[in-house]
Enzyme design. Sequence first.
Site: not given
Ligand code: CMP
Length: 140
Positions: A11, A51, A114, A117, A128
């Site tokens: 990311k 998403y 984070n 993904h 995906e």
């Molecule tokens: P990812 O595995 O990419 O799948 C969905 C994403 O939504 C997740 O990782 C997080 O980065 C994001 N996400 C999940 N919960 C929250 C939250 N409370 N606030 C912002 N982003 C979120």
Amino acid sequence: MAIERTLSIIKPDATRRNLTGKINAKFEEAGLRIVAQKRIHLTKDQAGKFYEVHKERPFYDELCSFMASEPVVAQVLEGERAIAKNREVMGATNPANAADGTIRKEFALSVGENSVHGSDAPETAAQEISFFFAGLEIVG
Ligand code: CMP
């Protein structure tokens, strides 16, 4: 044990901090092979389509803006139990809950930023992977 493929995205928070190589090393050390990889800058619309499953979540708009803010590295990882193994290597979605040694524990900034993904199931992995890659671009 069946060989699987899974979709991984490094990311914007991680590409910005020049962490692509360190994250790829974690995958390779875990026995996952990077069989396709490209660096792209998603539009917000493209991020929103990827998403779409989270469309009703309160964080959807923030998530799409973030994913379109800077380049990402989309990848196909291949190996035994690749889908589950990648999720083990990534660690919990919220870095505060991620186990020691995982990518998110070491590199993630927050639950939103984070670092990585990974697909969560065989059906989503297939979907995906085809979002980002044509079959000819995946070289196992
Ligand atoms: P990812 O595995 O990419 O799948 C969905 C994403 O939504 C997740 O990782 C997080 O980065 C994001 N996400 C999940 N919960 C929250 C939250 N409370 N606030 C912002 N982003 C979120």
